[in-house]
Design a protein around this motif. Structure first.
Motif, short mmCIF file in Angstrom:
data_model
loop_
_atom_site.label_atom_id
_atom_site.label_comp_id
_atom_site.label_asym_id
_atom_site.label_seq_id
_atom_site.Cartn_x
_atom_site.Cartn_y
_atom_site.Cartn_z
N ASN A 32 0.84 -1.19 0.00
CA ASN A 32 0.00 0.00 0.00
C ASN A 32 0.88 1.24 0.00
O ASN A 32 2.11 1.16 0.10
CB ASN A 32 -0.96 0.03 1.20
CG ASN A 32 -0.25 -0.13 2.53
OD1 ASN A 32 0.81 0.41 2.74
ND2 ASN A 32 -0.86 -0.88 3.43
N GLN A 34 0.88 5.36 1.56
CA GLN A 34 0.23 6.25 2.52
C GLN A 34 0.77 7.66 2.36
O GLN A 34 1.98 7.86 2.21
CB GLN A 34 0.48 5.73 3.95
CG GLN A 34 -0.41 6.32 5.01
CD GLN A 34 -0.33 5.53 6.33
OE1 GLN A 34 0.29 4.48 6.43
NE2 GLN A 34 -0.98 6.06 7.35
N PHE A 36 1.15 11.39 4.19
CA PHE A 36 1.18 12.03 5.50
C PHE A 36 1.38 13.53 5.34
O PHE A 36 1.95 14.00 4.36
CB PHE A 36 2.35 11.51 6.35
CG PHE A 36 2.27 10.07 6.73
CD1 PHE A 36 2.85 9.09 5.92
CD2 PHE A 36 1.65 9.67 7.90
CE1 PHE A 36 2.80 7.76 6.27
CE2 PHE A 36 1.60 8.33 8.26
CZ PHE A 36 2.18 7.38 7.43
N SER A 46 -1.59 11.05 9.36
CA SER A 46 -2.01 10.26 8.21
C SER A 46 -3.14 10.97 7.47
O SER A 46 -4.12 11.41 8.07
CB SER A 46 -2.48 8.88 8.67
OG SER A 46 -2.96 8.13 7.57
N LEU A 49 -4.65 6.42 2.90
CA LEU A 49 -3.98 5.14 2.67
C LEU A 49 -4.62 4.52 1.43
O LEU A 49 -5.85 4.40 1.36
CB LEU A 49 -4.16 4.22 3.86
CG LEU A 49 -3.66 2.78 3.70
CD1 LEU A 49 -2.15 2.75 3.69
CD2 LEU A 49 -4.20 1.88 4.80
N GLN A 51 -4.65 1.13 -0.87
CA GLN A 51 -4.22 -0.26 -1.00
C GLN A 51 -3.72 -0.49 -2.43
O GLN A 51 -4.10 0.23 -3.35
CB GLN A 51 -5.37 -1.21 -0.69
CG GLN A 51 -5.99 -1.04 0.68
CD GLN A 51 -5.04 -1.38 1.81
OE1 GLN A 51 -3.97 -1.95 1.61
NE2 GLN A 51 -5.42 -1.01 3.04
N ARG B 99 -3.04 -6.30 5.30
CA ARG B 99 -3.22 -5.29 4.26
C ARG B 99 -4.25 -4.24 4.63
O ARG B 99 -4.02 -3.05 4.53
CB ARG B 99 -3.62 -5.99 2.96
CG ARG B 99 -3.73 -5.08 1.76
CD ARG B 99 -4.21 -5.89 0.56
NE ARG B 99 -3.30 -6.98 0.26
CZ ARG B 99 -2.27 -6.87 -0.56
NH1 ARG B 99 -2.01 -5.73 -1.14
NH2 ARG B 99 -1.49 -7.91 -0.80
N ASN B 102 -3.42 -1.71 7.87
CA ASN B 102 -2.02 -1.35 7.96
C ASN B 102 -1.78 0.16 8.04
O ASN B 102 -0.64 0.60 8.03
CB ASN B 102 -1.26 -1.92 6.76
CG ASN B 102 0.23 -1.74 6.88
OD1 ASN B 102 0.89 -1.23 5.98
ND2 ASN B 102 0.79 -2.10 8.01
N GLU B 103 -2.84 0.98 8.14
CA GLU B 103 -2.62 2.43 8.24
C GLU B 103 -1.80 2.73 9.49
O GLU B 103 -2.15 2.31 10.59
CB GLU B 103 -3.95 3.18 8.28
CG GLU B 103 -3.78 4.69 8.28
CD GLU B 103 -5.10 5.42 8.22
OE1 GLU B 103 -6.16 4.76 8.33
OE2 GLU B 103 -5.09 6.66 8.06
N GLN B 104 -0.73 3.49 9.29
CA GLN B 104 0.20 3.77 10.39
C GLN B 104 -0.14 5.12 11.01
O GLN B 104 -0.39 6.09 10.31
CB GLN B 104 1.63 3.82 9.85
CG GLN B 104 2.05 2.58 9.10
CD GLN B 104 2.87 1.62 9.91
OE1 GLN B 104 3.39 1.98 10.96
NE2 GLN B 104 3.02 0.41 9.44
N PHE B 105 -0.11 5.15 12.35
CA PHE B 105 -0.36 6.38 13.10
C PHE B 105 0.89 6.71 13.90
O PHE B 105 1.45 5.84 14.58
CB PHE B 105 -1.56 6.19 14.04
CG PHE B 105 -2.84 5.92 13.30
CD1 PHE B 105 -3.23 4.62 13.04
CD2 PHE B 105 -3.63 6.96 12.85
CE1 PHE B 105 -4.40 4.35 12.34
CE2 PHE B 105 -4.80 6.71 12.15
CZ PHE B 105 -5.19 5.41 11.89
N PHE B 106 1.31 7.97 13.82
CA PHE B 106 2.57 8.38 14.42
C PHE B 106 2.34 9.23 15.67
O PHE B 106 1.36 9.96 15.78
CB PHE B 106 3.39 9.19 13.41
CG PHE B 106 4.13 8.33 12.42
CD1 PHE B 106 3.45 7.68 11.41
CD2 PHE B 106 5.51 8.18 12.51
CE1 PHE B 106 4.13 6.87 10.50
CE2 PHE B 106 6.20 7.39 11.61
CZ PHE B 106 5.51 6.73 10.60
#
Lengths: 112, 115
Positions: A32, A34, A36, A46, A49, A51, B99, B102-106
């Protein structure tokens, strides 16, 4: 090794203009991608996102497209505002790898 | 939800000192990771964890240790600080490594200076 490039490095536009931010990657076997936003001295927020099976993703004034075969993604921000001024980063997760490969970012300034 | 939190926000160390950067998340996320951000180098993965009790090395693990005894916490330990470890450190989490989630948070980051 996945290489992620963002061009241009910096962009200045008048308020109201649409923004087009580009991201390219070398390995098309991605999981995927993403997008930011990072404000000066702050963490990453974020935005979207996408896919690997998707062609685009939308959230409010933001629209991101993905063309896996050509290794490109584009982030569109409609009707820009001074509050959109920030650095925008794209990050790619390659299949069978846990890490995100980041671009260097595009720093956007929206002039009032 | 507080999301991903990091402490401290700023830290100055002398060469050779050790310290622990704290990271916590309240979203019941399986996957947690540590990145460092350096000018001209972008963000690089240091260590990651796919669940409590499971950790592994990323791209730049030398000089750092991690452990994951609970789902919520993922501390990063600098064993003997060096000037090359001056950086901004970010902790990130995602619901899983699958999949769809999978969104990433910082987190907000820790700015570390080693003298």
């Amino acid at each position: 090794k996945q290489e992620v490039t963002q061009i241009p490095a910096a962009l200045s536009v008048p308020e109201g203009e649409n923004l087009v931010l580009n991201c390219s990657f070398t390995d098309s076997a991605i999981y995927n991608l993403q997008w930011f936003r990072q404000d000066p001295g702050k963490g990453l927020t974020s935005l979207l996102l996408i896919q690997s099976s998707q062609r685009e993703q939308t959230s409010g004034r933001l629209n991101a497209s993905l063309d896996k075969s050509s290794g490109r993604s584009t982030l569109y921000i409609a009707a820009s505002q001074p509050g959109d001024s920030a650095t925008y980063l794209c990050a790619v997760r390659v299949s069978n790898d846990y890490k995100l490969s980041f671009g260097a970012g595009t720093t956007v300034t929206v002039r009032a | 939800n507080a999301g991903v939190t990091q402490t401290p926000k700023f830290q100055v160390l002398k060469t050779g000192q050790s310290m622990t950067l704290q990271c916590a998340q309240d979203m019941n996320h399986e996957y947690m990771s540590w990145y460092r951000q350096d000018p001209g180098m972008g963000l690089r993965l240091i260590h990651y964890s796919v669940g409590a009790g499971i950790t592994d090395q990323g791209e730049v693990p030398n000089g750092y240790n991690v452990s994951r005894s609970t789902t919520e916490d993922f501390p990063l330990r600098l064993l003997s600080a060096a000037p090359s470890q001056t950086s901004v450190y970010f902790c990130a989490s995602s619901r899983s490594i699958d999949r769809v989630y999978n969104e990433q948070f910082f987190g907000p980051g820790t700015r570390l200076t080693v003298l």
